[in-house]
Design a protein around this motif. Sequence first.
Motif, PDB file in Angstrom:
ATOM      1  N   LYS A   1       0.655  -1.185   0.148  1.00 18.52           N
ATOM      2  CA  LYS A   1       0.146   0.175   0.027  1.00 18.52           C
ATOM      3  C   LYS A   1       0.869   1.367  -0.075  1.00 18.52           C
ATOM      4  N   ASP A   2       1.914   1.258   0.744  1.00 21.56           N
ATOM      5  CA  ASP A   2       2.783   2.739   0.990  1.00 21.56           C
ATOM      6  C   ASP A   2       3.214   2.660  -0.421  1.00 21.56           C
ATOM      7  N   ALA A   3       3.836   1.703  -0.844  1.00 17.41           N
ATOM      8  CA  ALA A   3       4.368   1.629  -2.142  1.00 17.41           C
ATOM      9  C   ALA A   3       3.757   2.230  -3.402  1.00 17.41           C
ATOM     10  N   VAL A   4       2.438   1.756  -3.430  1.00 18.74           N
ATOM     11  CA  VAL A   4       1.306   2.206  -4.455  1.00 18.74           C
ATOM     12  C   VAL A   4       1.290   3.780  -4.248  1.00 18.74           C
ATOM     13  N   ASN A   5       0.945   4.074  -3.025  1.00 21.94           N
ATOM     14  CA  ASN A   5       0.627   5.661  -2.645  1.00 21.94           C
ATOM     15  C   ASN A   5       1.971   6.440  -2.865  1.00 21.94           C
ATOM     16  N   GLU A   6       3.201   5.744  -2.665  1.00 20.23           N
ATOM     17  CA  GLU A   6       4.450   6.603  -3.334  1.00 20.23           C
ATOM     18  C   GLU A   6       4.385   6.979  -4.562  1.00 20.23           C
ATOM     19  N   ALA A   7       3.967   5.800  -5.351  1.00 19.75           N
ATOM     20  CA  ALA A   7       4.090   5.796  -6.806  1.00 19.75           C
ATOM     21  C   ALA A   7       2.902   6.877  -7.373  1.00 19.75           C
ATOM     22  N   ILE A   8       2.084   6.904  -6.678  1.00 22.32           N
ATOM     23  CA  ILE A   8       0.758   7.725  -7.199  1.00 22.32           C
ATOM     24  C   ILE A   8       1.255   9.185  -6.963  1.00 22.32           C
ATOM     25  N   GLU A   9       2.009   9.481  -5.818  1.00 21.54           N
ATOM     26  CA  GLU A   9       2.306  10.840  -5.492  1.00 21.54           C
ATOM     27  C   GLU A   9       3.414  11.528  -5.987  1.00 21.54           C
ATOM     28  N   SER A  10       4.273  10.284  -6.652  1.00 17.11           N
ATOM     29  CA  SER A  10       5.392  10.883  -7.322  1.00 17.11           C
ATOM     30  C   SER A  10       5.205  11.639  -8.680  1.00 17.11           C
ATOM     31  N   ASP A  11       5.944  12.657  -8.723  1.00 14.27           N
ATOM     32  CA  ASP A  11       5.456  13.436 -10.110  1.00 14.27           C
ATOM     33  C   ASP A  11       6.254  12.769 -11.372  1.00 14.27           C
ATOM     34  N   GLU A  12       6.787  11.570 -11.246  1.00 12.08           N
ATOM     35  CA  GLU A  12       7.495  11.058 -12.390  1.00 12.08           C
ATOM     36  C   GLU A  12       7.236   9.514 -12.063  1.00 12.08           C
ATOM     37  N   SER A  13       7.630   8.807 -13.276  1.00 17.03           N
ATOM     38  CA  SER A  13       7.524   7.192 -13.431  1.00 17.03           C
ATOM     39  C   SER A  13       7.995   6.370 -12.039  1.00 17.03           C
ATOM     40  N   PHE A  14       7.412   5.574 -11.734  1.00 13.67           N
ATOM     41  CA  PHE A  14       8.003   5.095 -10.624  1.00 13.67           C
ATOM     42  C   PHE A  14       7.595   3.526 -10.638  1.00 13.67           C
ATOM     43  N   LEU A  15       8.842   2.527 -10.505  1.00 14.06           N
ATOM     44  CA  LEU A  15       8.650   1.109 -10.520  1.00 14.06           C
ATOM     45  C   LEU A  15       8.220   0.627  -9.318  1.00 14.06           C
ATOM     46  N   ILE A  16       7.230  -0.305  -9.244  1.00 13.63           N
ATOM     47  CA  ILE A  16       6.812  -1.168  -7.964  1.00 13.63           C
ATOM     48  C   ILE A  16       7.408  -2.627  -8.522  1.00 13.63           C
ATOM     49  N   GLU A  17       8.139  -3.131  -7.852  1.00  8.66           N
ATOM     50  CA  GLU A  17       8.710  -4.551  -8.196  1.00  8.66           C
ATOM     51  C   GLU A  17       8.046  -5.357  -6.916  1.00  8.66           C
ATOM     52  N   CYS A  18       7.363  -6.245  -7.297  1.00  6.12           N
ATOM     53  CA  CYS A  18       6.709  -6.966  -6.475  1.00  6.12           C
ATOM     54  C   CYS A  18       7.303  -8.727  -6.533  1.00  6.12           C
ATOM     55  N   ILE A  19       7.838  -9.036  -5.379  1.00  5.33           N
ATOM     56  CA  ILE A  19       8.629 -10.406  -5.500  1.00  5.33           C
ATOM     57  C   ILE A  19       7.330 -11.371  -5.183  1.00  5.33           C
ATOM     58  N   VAL A  20       7.165 -12.256  -6.130  1.00  5.32           N
ATOM     59  CA  VAL A  20       5.931 -13.203  -6.411  1.00  5.32           C
ATOM     60  C   VAL A  20       6.669 -14.577  -6.273  1.00  5.32           C
ATOM     61  N   ASP A  21       5.826 -15.527  -5.687  1.00  2.43           N
ATOM     62  CA  ASP A  21       6.268 -16.936  -5.591  1.00  2.43           C
ATOM     63  C   ASP A  21       6.180 -17.371  -6.733  1.00  2.43           C
ATOM     64  N   PRO A  22       7.205 -18.258  -7.337  1.00  2.00           N
ATOM     65  CA  PRO A  22       6.923 -19.082  -8.569  1.00  2.00           C
ATOM     66  C   PRO A  22       5.597 -19.946  -8.746  1.00  2.00           C
ATOM     67  N   LYS A  23       5.344 -20.374  -7.506  1.00  2.00           N
ATOM     68  CA  LYS A  23       4.222 -21.205  -7.517  1.00  2.00           C
ATOM     69  C   LYS A  23       2.776 -20.583  -7.736  1.00  2.00           C
ATOM     70  N   GLU A  24       3.003 -19.228  -7.660  1.00  2.00           N
ATOM     71  CA  GLU A  24       1.628 -18.412  -7.601  1.00  2.00           C
ATOM     72  C   GLU A  24       0.664 -18.878  -8.833  1.00  2.00           C
ATOM     73  N   SER A  25      -0.363 -19.145  -8.773  1.00  2.00           N
ATOM     74  CA  SER A  25      -0.990 -19.893 -10.014  1.00  2.00           C
ATOM     75  C   SER A  25      -1.881 -18.533 -10.670  1.00  2.00           C
ATOM     76  N   THR A  26      -2.209 -18.586 -11.995  1.00  2.00           N
ATOM     77  CA  THR A  26      -2.981 -17.711 -12.916  1.00  2.00           C
ATOM     78  C   THR A  26      -4.357 -17.467 -12.159  1.00  2.00           C
ATOM     79  N   LEU A  27      -5.114 -18.318 -11.872  1.00  5.67           N
ATOM     80  CA  LEU A  27      -6.450 -18.345 -11.566  1.00  5.67           C
ATOM     81  C   LEU A  27      -6.642 -18.222  -9.969  1.00  5.67           C
TER      82      LEU A  27
END
Lengths: 536, 171
Positions: A510-536
């Motif tokens: 949440k903090d990262a998203v808010n920081e990205a929204i408030e930033s006045d330039e582009s912002f990369l949020i890299e989410c570390i996701v478990d490789p086993k995470e399924s599509t559905l």
Amino acid sequence: MKAAEAIVKCLEKEEVNVIFGYPGAAIMPVYEALRNSNIKHILVRQEQAAAHSANGYARTSGEVGVCIATSGPGATNLITGIATAYMDSIPLIVITGQVKSTLIGRDVFQEVDITGATESFIKHSYLVKDAKNIPQIMKEAFHIAKTGRPGPVLIDIPEDIQNEDIKFSYDMEINIRGYKPTYIGHIGQVKRAIKRLKESKKPILCIGGGVVSAKAEKELLKFVEKTKIPVVSTLMGLGGIDHNSPYYIGMIGSHGFNFANRAIAEADVVMFLGARIADRATGGSKLFAKNADIIHIDVDPAEIGKNLGTAIPVVGDVKKILEQFLELITPLNTEEWMEYLNSLRQNYKRKRNITNNVNPKYAINLISEILDNNAIMVADVGQNQMWAALNFKIIEDRKFLTSGGLGTMGYSLPAAIGAAIANPKRQVVAVMGDGGFQMSLFELATIKQNEIKLIILLFNNEGLGMVREIQHKVYKAEYGVSLNKNPDFIKLAQAYGIKGKRVFKDDELKDAVNEAIESDESFLIECIVDPKESTL
Amino acid sequence: MKRHVLSILVENHSGVLSRVSGLFSRRGYNIDSLSVGETEDPNVSRMTIVVRGDEYILEQIKKQLNKLIDVIKVIELKENQSVYRELMLIKVEADKNQRPEIIEIVNIFRGKIVDVASESLMIEITGDEEKISALINMLKPYGIKEMIRTGLTALERGNKQIKQHKKFEEE
């Protein structure tokens, strides 16, 4: 006037503000003319991105997207972008330089037959042979790109022809004998459709990308509220209706919601609006609309009866046809049917994966809650596409863009750039995986150079997740999908001058998203996701 | 699969033939023959395409052809309402002893001898496909050196012109 200047003049007459491109020898006369124009040129880092950016621009501005490249490799690099636009019916004007007309056919430096190469996935193309035809061709090209079923149109112009002198006029009438799209629905078919709907106990509307490209969202909502017919959507139909509507059920398809697929399977009448109903939408299911009479509304008559047998075809513009329906139709009694569909939906249990890392479904849900009601989400291809499609809520003027037909990885970053340029005041989120990101990574430089503001939401699961998932399910084990020696994406973004933050857990997001929204330039949020995470 | 004869009006400029023929190959439609030539209007060419397919394929072919910007009109020419013709040039082995026999056969078929050489004859014949195939069978025993068929070309009988047909989707 020089033909090259005439080309730019035509673009100005068509009210083109932005053009995405990459120069080279065979297109330099046009670039010289662009130099003296108010049209903004965005230099991409590879031509494919120019076509995708023009695509994102077109889809979020409602105008024709324009891209430009040189002959040979410049033109061939555009090809994937042209095919992407063709499959999703996106209006593009693609301008390519060609070698001198006296040299065509001799395999000279940077020569390629681009009109021939793109023949099977382009709405129309021109190889200019006479400079004086340029204004006529440009006017026809724009007309063809944006009318009927929209699509990309290519204009290939030899360098020597760009330098010829011509008389400029843009007042000519466009009358193409072989191209007369139908807009108004056949009234007899509309009446038949209404009669069939009125007899129906379990009617459903299935909306596709045609609703969005016809800008028929308001008419659809009126129609649904008046008739009380529930709605499901294909992937490309997302954005066609507000998901807060009580009549919206969900997305169908091989990756859609099971309750939405059941709604189609059990319906007695399905009315398709601007939907092709290809394999991803039916999921290859024999149950697909098996009990239903089909009413099919499409601007392209070739789509009717192609993938599904149709009882009542209505050819024309979805928006116009919905207006015709609205005049004649009266409310249906769908209370019982709606109640049933709602019970299916309420019983649906989303798999809540418990991992230590970021749950991408949660992530999209969260960002969907935070974003404005006119935000634009652009999804790439693979698992991230479905995480985004199933969890981003279309509210009010929100838009959802993705490469639905061709399934082009690397689409989201350049398409989001186009969307952001068309909509500088709206939030634009580019969603992607670590595979797709690296297919268009170079566009970070375009973002920086043009001060484009995006939220880049990167799901890093160290591999090509959707292929890996299928390999585990269908084949022996994973193979050729690991990206376990990925670069440090945050440092990489920093190298391009773009800020970023790595997020390991849901509660940090949440903090990262808010920081990205408030930033006045582009912002990369890299989410570390478990490789086993399924599509559905 | 049933054979269908399509008559197609197209814009007469380069690239059109490639667009039409490319459409057949990329969508997996079987084409028996294709012939093309100018019409009474020099800006318009007319193609006759013989295809094989069921009703679904035929409908798709017509619709996909109509989608091409350069295609002006597509109609199907049914056998009982149209004249189908094909032209063949065929070179048959013929020494001076065999010549009279071959000429006799050609006369029966209302063909023409268009070239004579010491060991061969060239024959021109027009007709529907059955007639041409029958002549080929008659000439086979003499030895066919080479032959060429134009593919079917066809026109609707009666007063109606192709231009007066409705566009396919309006039918």
